[in-house]
Design an enzyme around this catalytic site. Structure first.
Site, PDB file in Angstrom:
ATOM      1  N   ASN A  84       1.035  -1.077  -0.163  1.00 38.62           N
ATOM      2  CA  ASN A  84      -0.297  -0.132  -0.044  1.00 38.62           C
ATOM      3  C   ASN A  84       0.473   1.386   0.290  1.00 38.62           C
ATOM      4  O   ASN A  84       1.978   1.186   0.573  1.00 38.62           O
ATOM      5  CB  ASN A  84      -1.214  -0.097   1.318  1.00 38.62           C
ATOM      6  CG  ASN A  84      -0.081  -0.509   2.148  1.00 38.62           C
ATOM      7  OD1 ASN A  84       0.973   1.185   2.509  1.00 38.62           O
ATOM      8  ND2 ASN A  84      -0.398  -1.336   3.159  1.00 38.62           N
ATOM      9  N   ASP A 100      -3.264  -6.939   5.645  1.00 38.35           N
ATOM     10  CA  ASP A 100      -4.041  -8.061   5.882  1.00 38.35           C
ATOM     11  C   ASP A 100      -4.252  -9.480   5.083  1.00 38.35           C
ATOM     12  O   ASP A 100      -4.405 -10.086   6.272  1.00 38.35           O
ATOM     13  CB  ASP A 100      -5.935  -7.374   5.403  1.00 38.35           C
ATOM     14  CG  ASP A 100      -5.849  -6.618   7.012  1.00 38.35           C
ATOM     15  OD1 ASP A 100      -5.795  -6.474   7.974  1.00 38.35           O
ATOM     16  OD2 ASP A 100      -6.891  -5.497   6.075  1.00 38.35           O
ATOM     17  N   LYS A 142      10.260 -15.962 -10.804  1.00 38.55           N
ATOM     18  CA  LYS A 142       9.596 -14.508 -11.376  1.00 38.55           C
ATOM     19  C   LYS A 142       8.281 -15.934 -12.214  1.00 38.55           C
ATOM     20  O   LYS A 142       8.634 -15.667 -13.055  1.00 38.55           O
ATOM     21  CB  LYS A 142       9.665 -13.804 -12.435  1.00 38.55           C
ATOM     22  CG  LYS A 142       8.999 -13.359 -12.704  1.00 38.55           C
ATOM     23  CD  LYS A 142       9.907 -12.118 -13.954  1.00 38.55           C
ATOM     24  CE  LYS A 142       9.057 -10.638 -14.691  1.00 38.55           C
ATOM     25  NZ  LYS A 142       9.592 -10.057 -15.538  1.00 38.55           N
ATOM     26  N   LYS A 188     -12.762  -1.019  15.309  1.00 33.79           N
ATOM     27  CA  LYS A 188     -11.535  -1.572  15.816  1.00 33.79           C
ATOM     28  C   LYS A 188     -11.317  -1.169  17.017  1.00 33.79           C
ATOM     29  O   LYS A 188     -10.922  -1.714  17.130  1.00 33.79           O
ATOM     30  CB  LYS A 188     -10.394  -0.879  14.275  1.00 33.79           C
ATOM     31  CG  LYS A 188     -10.482  -1.136  13.208  1.00 33.79           C
ATOM     32  CD  LYS A 188     -10.160  -0.434  12.346  1.00 33.79           C
ATOM     33  CE  LYS A 188     -10.263  -0.847  10.538  1.00 33.79           C
ATOM     34  NZ  LYS A 188     -10.215  -0.511   9.996  1.00 33.79           N
TER      35      LYS A 188
HETATM   36  O1  PMT Z   1       3.481   6.038   6.542  1.00 35.22           O
HETATM   37  P1  PMT Z   1       2.027   7.331   5.698  1.00 35.22           P
HETATM   38  O2  PMT Z   1       2.065   7.870   4.408  1.00 35.22           O
HETATM   39  O3  PMT Z   1       2.460   9.034   6.512  1.00 35.22           O
HETATM   40  O4  PMT Z   1       0.459   7.400   5.822  1.00 35.22           O
HETATM   41  C1  PMT Z   1      -0.361   6.985   7.168  1.00 35.22           C
HETATM   42  C2  PMT Z   1      -1.197   6.390   7.609  1.00 35.22           C
HETATM   43  C3  PMT Z   1      -1.884   6.508   6.305  1.00 35.22           C
HETATM   44  C4  PMT Z   1      -0.571   4.644   7.184  1.00 35.22           C
HETATM   45  C5  PMT Z   1      -1.487   6.591   9.182  1.00 35.22           C
HETATM   46  O5  PMT Z   1      -2.015   7.060   9.645  1.00 35.22           O
HETATM   47  C6  PMT Z   1      -2.613   5.000   9.582  1.00 35.22           C
HETATM   48  O6  PMT Z   1      -3.652   5.306   8.578  1.00 35.22           O
HETATM   49  N1  PMT Z   1      -2.093   4.042   9.560  1.00 35.22           N
HETATM   50  C7  PMT Z   1      -3.579   2.371  10.074  1.00 35.22           C
HETATM   51  C8  PMT Z   1      -3.698   2.036   8.344  1.00 35.22           C
HETATM   52  C9  PMT Z   1      -3.851   0.986   8.495  1.00 35.22           C
HETATM   53  O7  PMT Z   1      -3.702  -0.253   8.060  1.00 35.22           O
HETATM   54  O8  PMT Z   1      -5.569   0.885   9.016  1.00 35.22           O
HETATM   55  P2  PMT Z   1      -6.336  -0.452   9.405  1.00 35.22           P
HETATM   56  O9  PMT Z   1      -7.885  -0.420   8.900  1.00 35.22           O
HETATM   57  O10 PMT Z   1      -5.898  -1.574   7.881  1.00 35.22           O
HETATM   58  O11 PMT Z   1      -6.239  -1.126  10.565  1.00 35.22           O
HETATM   59  C10 PMT Z   1      -5.886  -0.973  11.921  1.00 35.22           C
HETATM   60  C11 PMT Z   1      -4.949  -0.522  12.871  1.00 35.22           C
HETATM   61  O12 PMT Z   1      -4.775  -2.180  12.823  1.00 35.22           O
HETATM   62  C12 PMT Z   1      -3.984  -0.321  12.649  1.00 35.22           C
HETATM   63  O13 PMT Z   1      -3.055  -0.050  13.354  1.00 35.22           O
HETATM   64  C13 PMT Z   1      -2.967  -1.305  11.890  1.00 35.22           C
HETATM   65  O14 PMT Z   1      -1.660  -1.268  12.440  1.00 35.22           O
HETATM   66  C14 PMT Z   1      -3.882  -2.525  12.805  1.00 35.22           C
HETATM   67  N2  PMT Z   1      -3.470  -4.037  12.017  1.00 35.22           N
HETATM   68  C15 PMT Z   1      -4.166  -4.169  10.961  1.00 35.22           C
HETATM   69  C16 PMT Z   1      -3.810  -5.565  10.297  1.00 35.22           C
HETATM   70  C17 PMT Z   1      -3.642  -6.071  10.777  1.00 35.22           C
HETATM   71  N3  PMT Z   1      -2.749  -7.778  10.005  1.00 35.22           N
HETATM   72  N4  PMT Z   1      -2.245  -5.393  11.886  1.00 35.22           N
HETATM   73  C18 PMT Z   1      -2.791  -4.734  12.853  1.00 35.22           C
HETATM   74  O15 PMT Z   1      -1.398  -4.741  13.925  1.00 35.22           O
END
Ligand code: PMT
Length: 401
Positions: free
Chosen positions: A212, A281, A291, A340
């Site tokens: 991403n 995820d 490849k 969440k």
């Molecule tokens: O890095 P930048 O370019 O500055 O951008 C910042 C950002 C947009 C990445 C940041 O501000 C942000 O929003 N980060 C969370 C991104 C995300 O993946 O959100 P999510 O809704 O998918 O996940 C929710 C939370 O669970 C997050 O804290 C994530 O770290 C955590 N997670 C998610 C999936 C997973 N398998 N394990 C996790 O721990």
């Protein structure tokens, strides 16, 4: 937006070295952060950058000579400026200036200023590698450190004079970072903070991966803000272009699985955990050894769910640990973020509406809303990521106390 050096009075000392051009950019960065900067130059510095450049950018007179006949106040001013200053930065600091400061010599404007100062002084040596490594220069630098001055190690590489090794003035951004760190109140002293940043990469074959656009900027800003405030910080980051921040233990990982391993290793010791990383995820069920060749018109990829690191931490959290997550959403921010917050047993979630160029992935600024388990929410105005990071830490510290 208030800068991190708002209302600070600073002295920028510039010596005669090829790196003097970098002090022009440093001056700009300091004033952009809200500081009032007065420049004191050696005569030789004027051979590299004209005093008028510093005068125009600082909006202040530049001091070169305490006995300038056209500036009758100069000799008085050095006492006033020195006493009013919150900090001084000497960049570049030549071997000559280092020797003078180490030995208490005051034979020109800058060395005289430095002896009259009662504030922190950040010395940034920059010179030819052999000069830097000379025992007398090293001895003088050691003496500066034992006198309580901060000495920023020079970078290494090919220098302007052709030698290869240490002696290069660090980039202005790095000098600014150390200055801000020195001047920031240490309200997180004694706290251990674990931060995650950046994207993860899930490889399909040796040359392709699922990822991403996370740049790591938000997570690095959180880690830097915590370090500036005195915390012991561990940063676990996916692949980014950002270099390791000063004063922070930085662990570089690639995949969600690696990130999980590094986070679990450091979770127990942490008081505050802030998960900014954009973790994939899903990952491919299998990674091809070579490849994958182009073939059929269509192909599908079997994916498997990755471990949810944050949810796992929520299950293991001790009562005295503070666990914060981020939620990157393209719609229904409150509903999605709060879901969440509850499901992952968090103490705070930072809802981040992504998709605009000035917020979220890769942007220098961010627009977020903080959500808490008691249903309180705090929408923040758009601000740079360092300011967002400090607001997050402010709220965490309020709740911890
Ligand atoms: O890095 P930048 O370019 O500055 O951008 C910042 C950002 C947009 C990445 C940041 O501000 C942000 O929003 N980060 C969370 C991104 C995300 O993946 O959100 P999510 O809704 O998918 O996940 C929710 C939370 O669970 C997050 O804290 C994530 O770290 C955590 N997670 C998610 C999936 C997973 N398998 N394990 C996790 O721990």
């Amino acid at each position: 937006m208030t800068g991190r050096l708002q209302d600070k009075q600073l002295i920028l000392g510039v010596c005669g070295g090829i790196a003097a051009y970098k002090s022009v950019q440093l001056l700009r960065l300091m004033t952009q952060q809200g500081a009032r900067v007065r420049v004191v130059m050696t005569r030789h510095a004027g051979e590299f950058v004209a005093p008028l450049t510093f005068e125009a950018l600082s909006g202040e007179p530049v001091c070169i000579d305490l006995f300038d006949r056209t500036d009758r106040d100069a000799s008085i001013r050095h006492i006033d400026w020195a006493q009013e200053a919150d900090a001084a930065v000497i960049a570049p600091a030549t071997a000559n200036l280092v020797a003078k400061l180490a030995n208490g010599t005051a034979d020109d404007a800058l060395s005289t200023f430095l002896l009259a100062m009662i504030c922190p002084v950040l010395v940034c040596p920059s010179m030819n590698t052999h000069m830097y490594q000379h025992p007398s220069v090293q001895r003088n630098l050691d003496r500066l450190k034992s006198d309580g001055h901060m000495v920023l190690e020079p970078g290494a590489g090919q220098l302007a004079c052709g030698t290869v090794g240490p002696g290069r003035l660090p980039e202005p951004e790095q000098i600014l970072d150390r200055l801000i760190s020195r001047l920031t109140p240490k309200d997180l002293a004694g706290k251990r903070v674990l931060v995650t940043a950046g994207p993860t990469r899930e490889f399909i074959d040796p040359v392709r991966f699922i990822s991403n656009p996370s740049s790591g900027k938000m997570g690095f800003a959180v880690a830097a803000a915590a370090e500036h405030r005195g915390a012991e910080v561990t940063l676990v980051t996916g692949p980014t272009r950002l270099s390791d921040p000063a004063g922070i233990q930085t662990i570089r990982v690639v995949s969600a699985r690696e990130m999980a391993g590094a986070v679990f290793d450091h979770f127990e010791a942490a008081d505050i955990i802030i998960k900014t990383a954009a973790v994939s995820d899903y990952s491919p069920r299998e990674t091809a050894d070579h490849k994958i060749k182009k073939g059929a018109e269509e192909m599908s990829l079997a994916l498997q769910k990755n471990i949810d690191i944050l949810r796992t931490l929520g299950g293991r959290k001790r009562p005295n640990q503070f666990l914060a997550g981020f939620a990157a959403e393209t719609r229904d921010l409150r509903e999605n973020a709060c879901k969440k917050l509850v499901e992952k047993n968090l103490d705070m979630i930072v809802g981040n509406l992504v998709g605009n160029p000035d917020s979220g992935f890769s942007a220098d600024t961010n627009r977020v809303t903080l959500f808490f388990p008691n249903r309180e929410k705090e929408p923040l105005e758009i601000m740079d990521k360092a300011s967002v990071a400090h607001r997050i830490l402010d709220r965490i510290m309020e709740r911890l106390s």
